[in-house]
Design an enzyme around this catalytic site. Sequence first.
Site, PDB file in Angstrom:
ATOM      1  N   ASN A 110       0.865  -1.178   0.000  1.00 50.05           N
ATOM      2  CA  ASN A 110       0.000   0.000   0.000  1.00 50.05           C
ATOM      3  C   ASN A 110       0.904   1.232   0.000  1.00 50.05           C
ATOM      4  OD1 ASN A 110      -1.790   2.052   0.489  1.00 50.05           O
ATOM      5  ND2 ASN A 110      -2.403   1.343   2.534  1.00 50.05           N
ATOM      6  N   HIS A 122      -9.287   0.921   5.241  1.00 46.20           N
ATOM      7  CA  HIS A 122      -7.995   1.156   5.889  1.00 46.20           C
ATOM      8  C   HIS A 122      -8.180   2.086   7.086  1.00 46.20           C
ATOM      9  CE1 HIS A 122      -3.878   2.375   6.578  1.00 46.20           C
ATOM     10  NE2 HIS A 122      -3.525   1.286   5.919  1.00 46.20           N
ATOM     11  N   LYS A 130       0.130   4.296  -0.215  1.00 47.91           N
ATOM     12  CA  LYS A 130      -0.468   5.491   0.412  1.00 47.91           C
ATOM     13  C   LYS A 130      -0.221   6.728  -0.481  1.00 47.91           C
ATOM     14  CE  LYS A 130      -0.084   3.108   4.778  1.00 47.91           C
ATOM     15  NZ  LYS A 130       0.122   3.139   6.232  1.00 47.91           N
ATOM     16  N   GLU A 132      -4.997  -5.131  10.512  1.00 47.48           N
ATOM     17  CA  GLU A 132      -3.948  -4.133  10.738  1.00 47.48           C
ATOM     18  C   GLU A 132      -4.198  -3.422  12.065  1.00 47.48           C
ATOM     19  OE1 GLU A 132      -2.048  -2.815   6.766  1.00 47.48           O
ATOM     20  OE2 GLU A 132      -3.816  -1.588   7.064  1.00 47.48           O
ATOM     21  N   GLY A 140       2.914   2.089  10.835  1.00 43.71           N
ATOM     22  CA  GLY A 140       3.858   3.198  10.697  1.00 43.71           C
ATOM     23  C   GLY A 140       4.589   3.549  11.979  1.00 43.71           C
ATOM     24  N   SER A 168       3.910  -2.362  10.260  1.00 47.74           N
ATOM     25  CA  SER A 168       5.362  -2.408  10.452  1.00 47.74           C
ATOM     26  C   SER A 168       5.997  -3.748  10.070  1.00 47.74           C
ATOM     27  CB  SER A 168       5.714  -2.026  11.897  1.00 47.74           C
ATOM     28  OG  SER A 168       5.305  -0.692  12.160  1.00 47.74           O
TER      29      SER A 168
HETATM   30  P1  13P Z   1       3.384   0.200   7.712  1.00 49.57           P
HETATM   31  O1  13P Z   1       3.888  -1.068   7.080  1.00 49.57           O
HETATM   32  O2  13P Z   1       4.110   1.416   7.253  1.00 49.57           O
HETATM   33  O3  13P Z   1       3.257   0.074   9.191  1.00 49.57           O
HETATM   34  O4  13P Z   1       1.872   0.392   7.142  1.00 49.57           O
HETATM   35  C1  13P Z   1       0.987  -0.669   7.177  1.00 49.57           C
HETATM   36  C2  13P Z   1      -0.235  -0.281   6.424  1.00 49.57           C
HETATM   37  O5  13P Z   1      -0.952   0.614   6.819  1.00 49.57           O
HETATM   38  C3  13P Z   1      -0.532  -0.986   5.180  1.00 49.57           C
HETATM   39  O6  13P Z   1      -1.803  -0.700   4.727  1.00 49.57           O
END
Ligand code: 13P
Length: 250
Positions: A9, A95, A11, A167, A173, A213
């Site tokens: 993803n 999400h 983003k 998640e 993050g 993460s």
């Molecule tokens: P990170 O891998 O940066 O923690 O993000 C996970 C995420 O939100 C995937 O959709």
Amino acid sequence: MRKKIVAGNWKMHKNAEQTEDLLNELIAKMPTETDAQVIVAPTFVNLASAVDHLEFTNIDVAAQNVHQAEAGAFTGEISADMLKSVGVNTVILGHSERRAIFHETDALIANKVDTALEHDMTVIFCFGEELKDRQSKSHFNIVENQLKDGLFHIQANQWENVVLAYEPVWAIGTGETASPEQAQEMHEFIRQTVRTAFGIEIADNVSILYGGSVKPDNAKEIFSKPDVDGGLIGGAALKAEDFVAIVKAI
Ligand code: 13P
């Protein structure tokens, strides 16, 4: 049969040129023989070029969102028909960033799920508890409610187009990943919840991804758990080397 999936993803990262560069690097480094389905989700404006770019590869393209309506006066929004028309057949919905920052409710997400499934798209349905939910030991309840309110209205035959992505918000993050045991515990609970509502076959066949993460150095251990069928990757999906290492870990 249950699929292994690694999805990136992206983003709100990577402009057109950076998208092309990252895709080129992924194409060059991605193992051609992998059991896993590999998916990337660039931003809307780069989806069409990503589809073209990846046409003869084993990497699929997903969108990060879709509007629930077919068309209309919804300034700034993108419809399922538009996504399909540029060759995008998969969409990430629910999400935590859409839920928290853009105030998407379970009811709205349920609507989006319907629209996407009606257009024969695959839905990567995201959900997960916040830190305060885990601290107050209500994480199982929260997760169950998100599933029931956002997804469980669908018909049994629609499950073949659904992928689940657990998640935990506190792991997104933050660099703080769920332990493999925490992930397994929740994934087992999720599969059991699906099983109770829809039966053993659907529960056994649905892929449940972990997100939060995931990095090259923790992916293998998380993916080794029996109910973890892959990952939804944020930050580490933006570096070809890391993303490919995560694909290899599966
Ligand atoms: P990170 O891998 O940066 O923690 O993000 C996970 C995420 O939100 C995937 O959709």
